[in-house]
Design an enzyme around this catalytic site. Structure first.
Site, PDB file in Angstrom:
ATOM      1  CD  GLU A 198      83.876  25.995  21.036  1.00 12.49           C
ATOM      2  OE1 GLU A 198      82.645  26.111  21.277  1.00 12.49           O
ATOM      3  OE2 GLU A 198      84.487  25.169  21.605  1.00 12.49           O
ATOM      4  CG  HIS A 236      87.573  14.511  18.198  1.00 16.93           C
ATOM      5  ND1 HIS A 236      86.130  14.234  18.595  1.00 16.93           N
ATOM      6  CD2 HIS A 236      88.249  15.079  19.429  1.00 16.93           C
ATOM      7  CE1 HIS A 236      86.163  14.700  19.991  1.00 16.93           C
ATOM      8  NE2 HIS A 236      87.388  15.138  20.302  1.00 16.93           N
TER       9      HIS A 236
END
Ligand SMILES: Cc1ncc(C[n+]2csc(CCOP(=O)(O)OP(=O)(O)O)c2C)c(N)n1
Lengths: 323, 358
Positions: free
Chosen positions: A59, A128
């Site tokens: 990322e 999540h």
């Protein structure tokens, strides 16, 4: 024909890519797979792999290279796969992306969009279902937006990509499959503005993202008790559209703010502070927050109770009327 | 398959003369079969709606059991989310692997009981924890003493995709610079969700270690004997104070990434079929049969497998739902007063039964 929010995002991205050859997408699994939520479905096929880039699994790499691409004149739109995985990129976002324009005294603008599916309520495993918005809103130099419907998603993603400022684009995954009509020709409201989703006179309910549909249900339920609740969808979490909130509170005298993110130092605190500062004499009751708790996001079997829902928001409304 | 792989048991089931004759081949076989059974049962449970998600290990049993069986009790393992076979070898109750995927827990077992840490979902994060743990071992003087009851090492698992994360690269730098007792065990199953290995790297995994200054070993991950031998050697090297190793277990993920993935969008079924013929379990079965292992052994394994699946099915459904106060507990050592108030309000709210329909 009604369109799901995920598909509205896809359409919005497609349209800006067609309009501007400098727009490109970078992220994990966004090419052939079309992203884990299929928001980029079909785009690599149509625009090629130089414009829809399947990135390595990093990322910091996604955001850091987007910064460099922006410096080179491109308009990168990054996809972070899930909310909990943006943190390896935080250094690039906070120390670089947010500050570069200021440091360069306005000579370098960084038109980078970072799309992040956020929030819970979908029965996912840990990392999540996070709500990281306050980290971004706390960082000067970033714009933070979150659509709650198909129309807003379509308009906001187009505005975000065209924005010369970096935009953190938070997609409430709980609403990805919510369908709505899109008017592609409508003139969208300006970037940075909140929206009154349902007008009302007795109390203002401010929320954003995943909770907007819940808030509308809350207003309907409150109406049965004879209370007229005005629902405001913030859409823009930074900057916050004070004017729309203040005008509403001016009339209603009561404010409840709801969000999924934990309470402490969350956006609810920010809105409460602004309203009490500017609107002290208009308030009939203290500003009340309904939020996630100050705990890690729980195992999914518990999220139904943990997340602020209809009943908790209605309780807060009742409490406001006890003053 | 490429030729530069260290291999001891061929796809035809032929065992090399250089294999350590004392290894427990039957035990390895049984562990692989049980690992696969955990996997197939969990996938079935997911399909029945008992689990929200499952990350399958199909095809990676050889790498995992080979590595898992190389650990000594005092060694410490740091897994990702797919190391069900290593968990089995470590003696973790397989039912407890299900809770995370069922949504009843964020952990599932006590990491200190079996020296098997909690699953890590954030790619690469565990590589640095492993580095820190190895630093602790060095400070405790539990390395290079020559005393097998004292020397310890860390075995950290990662996928090929994880090699691209900054944190993994930082872990390599630290491990090398401090010559730590650590083994990085990378299962190169060739896919990071939809990204083939070529998206991450232009050189084989093992080769990357060299640039950081330590050893890289490339082993056939579908060969449990070779995976085991390579890990035994690397852990020995680490415990003796000779520093880190990166093991690349070259293998293939035969199932989709998780039960919610659609691998038909990004890869050819024919390749998966090819890898099916390289199955680590069948390979060892062929060998065991060839050396005259009797039917009663295989029947015994099958019976144990049947018991395990019963245990998993019943155990999964019996996993307790967490209590409404559980998110509040253990968030801090001492619960702050305002959190205690939130917990109190929440428990009261839940008890009042005002739960929204999902
Ligand atoms: C920091 C981070 N980014 C993204 C993800 C989403 N994600 C989960 S698994 C995965 C692929 C991992 O591939 P690899 O490291 O090769 O391990 P494998 O799944 O093949 O075992 C991705 C991108 C994540 N979990 N963590």
């Amino acid at each position: 024909m009604s369109t799901a929010m995920a598909h509205a995002l896809n359409e919005g991205l497609r349209s800006v890519m067609e309009e501007d050859p400098k727009v490109l997408l970078i992220g994990e699994d966004i090419g052939r797979l079309g992203g884990v939520f299929r928001v980029t479905d079909g785009l690599q096929k149509d625009f090629g792999d130089a414009r829809v880039v399947d990135s390595p699994l990093g990322e910091a790499g996604i955001v850091g290279s987007a910064i460099g691409l922006a410096m080179a004149g491109y308009r990168p739109v990054c996809e972070i796969q899930f909310d909990g995985f943006v943190f390896p990129a935080m250094n690039q976002i906070i120390t670089q992306l947010a500050k570069y324009r200021h440091r360069s005294e306005g000579t370098v603008t960084l038109p980078v969009v970072i799309r992040i599916p956020v929030g819970g309520g979908i029965g996912a495993i840990e990392h999540h279902s996070e709500s990281p918005e306050a980290y971004f809103a706390h960082t000067a130099g970033l714009r933070v937006v979150s659509p709650s419907s198909a129309q807003e998603a379509y308009d906001l993603i187009r505005m975000a990509v065209r924005s010369d400022d970096p935009v953190i684009f938070l997609e409430p995954k709980h609403n990805y499959w919510l369908k709505g009509e899109i008017d592609r020709a409508a003139t969208p409201a300006p970037f940075g503005s909140a929206q009154v989703v349902r007008p009302g006179d007795d109390l203002t309910l401010v929320t954003y993202g995943a909770l907007v549909p819940t808030a509308v249900k809350v207003a309907a339920a409150a109406a049965e008790d004879g209370r007229s609740v005005e629902v405001i969808d913030l859409r823009s979490l930074s900057p916050i559209d004070d004017a729309t909130i203040f005008a509403s509170v001016e009339r209603t005298g009561r404010l409840v703010v709801a969000h999924e993110a934990s309470q402490t130092a969350g956006l609810g605190a920010e809105i409460a502070a602004r309203v009490q500062d500017a609107m002290f004499y208009s308030l009939e009751a203290p500003v009340i927050r309904v939020t996630g708790y100050d705990t890690p996001y729980p195992a999914s079997r518990l999220e139904g109770d943990w997340l602020p829902g209809l009943d908790r928001i209605l309780d807060a409304i009742d409490r406001s009327f006890t003053y | 398959m490429t030729d530069d792989l260290f291999s001891l048991l061929s796809p035809e089931g032929v065992l090399s003369d250089s294999a350590d004759a004392s290894v427990d081949l039957r035990g390895m076989f049984s562990d692989m079969v049980m690992s696969r059974r955990i996997d197939t049962e969990a996938i079935a449970l997911q399909r029945q709606g008992e689990l929200g998600l499952w990350a399958s290990l199909l095809g990676q049993e050889g790498a995992q059991v080979g590595a898992g069986r190389a650990l000594r009790p005092r060694d410490v393992a740091f897994p990702t989310y797919r190391e069900h076979g290593v968990a089995w070898c470590r003696g973790v109750d397989p039912v407890s692997l299900l809770g995370l995927f069922r949504g009843t827990t964020l952990g599932g077992w006590d990491p200190t009981t079996n020296n098997f840490n909690l699953y890590t979902l954030v790619i690469g994060a565990q590589t640095l924890h492993a580095v820190g743990y190895a630093m602790g071992i060095v400070r405790d003087g539990d390395v290079g003493t020559g005393d097998p009851d004292r020397d310890r090492a860390v075995l950290v698992f990662l996928g090929d995709g994880a090699l691209s994360e900054g944190e993994t690269n930082e872990a390599f730098v630290w491990a090398a610079a401090q010559n730590l007792p650590i083994v990085f065990f990378c299962q190169n199953n060739q896919w990071a969700i939809s990204a083939p290995y070529s998206v991450q790297s232009r050189v084989p995994v093992a080769q990357r270690a060299q640039g950081f200054g330590f050893r890289g070993v490339r082993v056939d991950g579908n060969d449990v004997v070779a995976s085991h031998a390579a890990t035994v050697e690397a852990l020995e090297h680490a415990r003796a104070g000779n520093g880190p190793t990166l093991i690349e277990a070259f293998t293939y993920r035969r199932n989709p990434h998780t039960t919610s993935d659609d691998d038909g969008r990004y890869r050819e079924g024919a390749v998966t079929d090819d890898w099916t013929t390289l199955d680590p379990i069948e390979r060892l079965r062929t060998h065991l049969t060839g050396i005259g292992t009797g039917e009663e052994f295989f029947a015994g394994v099958a019976a144990e497998e049947a018991d395990l699946s019963e245990r998993l099915r019943a155990g999964c459904r019996a996993l307790p739902d967490p209590s409404p106060e559980s998110p509040f507990l253990h968030t801090y050592v001492d619960m702050p007063a305002d959190l205690e108030q939130q917990m109190h309000d929440h428990v009261e709210y839940v008890a009042a039964g005002e739960v929204d329909p999902a």
